[in-house]
Enzyme design. Structure first.
Site: not given
Length: 141
Positions: A104, A20, A15, A7-8, A71, A74, A95, A97
């Site tokens: 964070r 990012y 964004r 998502p996103n 990736n 969330a 994985e 990110h």
């Protein structure tokens, strides 16, 4: 090779670039293809905002790919069906990110899928995808 983004991530480049970065998903796809092209691998890139669509992609490509970069966005936090699908993906996968999730908010500090991954790359921006691609070249040798 499967490049799976959650998502996103289709909004990369626009964004929250301060978190990012400014690379778009198309930029990342191109970089990953450059990394694995020497092995003759092609990149199948899938980005979906819905967890069920990502699960479907894993099942669709499970037998036709040599490995994956994932990736989950969330969905790393509570993507249990994504986790279950990845548990049935027998090839190596990494994985990734873009941001350092441990620097964070606290809710980002645990991934339900990371324990299944062959490795995890965090906090290196779009370059992390290149590193994950290099790791897959090594793991799938």
């Amino acid at each position: 090779m499967l490049l799976l983004n959650g998502p996103n991530l289709g909004a990369l480049g626009h964004r929250e670039p301060e978190i990012y970065g400014t690379d778009t998903l198309a930029d990342i796809e191109k970089a990953v293809a450059e990394e694995v092209g020497s092995r003759g691998w092609e990149v199948v890139s899938v980005q979906r905002d819905g967890e069920g669509d990502l699960v479907g992609a894993i099942h669709q490509y499970r037998d036709s790919t040599v490995g994956a970069i994932v990736n989950p966005g969330a969905l790393m936090i509570a993507g249990w069906s994504l986790r279950d699908a990845l548990a049935s993906y027998a090839k190596p996968w990494i994985e990734v990110h873009l941001s350092n999730v441990w620097a964070r908010e606290r809710f980002r500090h645990e991934s339900v899928i990371a324990p299944l991954a062959s490795g995890v790359v965090v906090g290196l921006g779009a370059y992390g995808y290149r590193l994950a691609a290099r790791a897959l070249l090594h793991l799938a040798a």
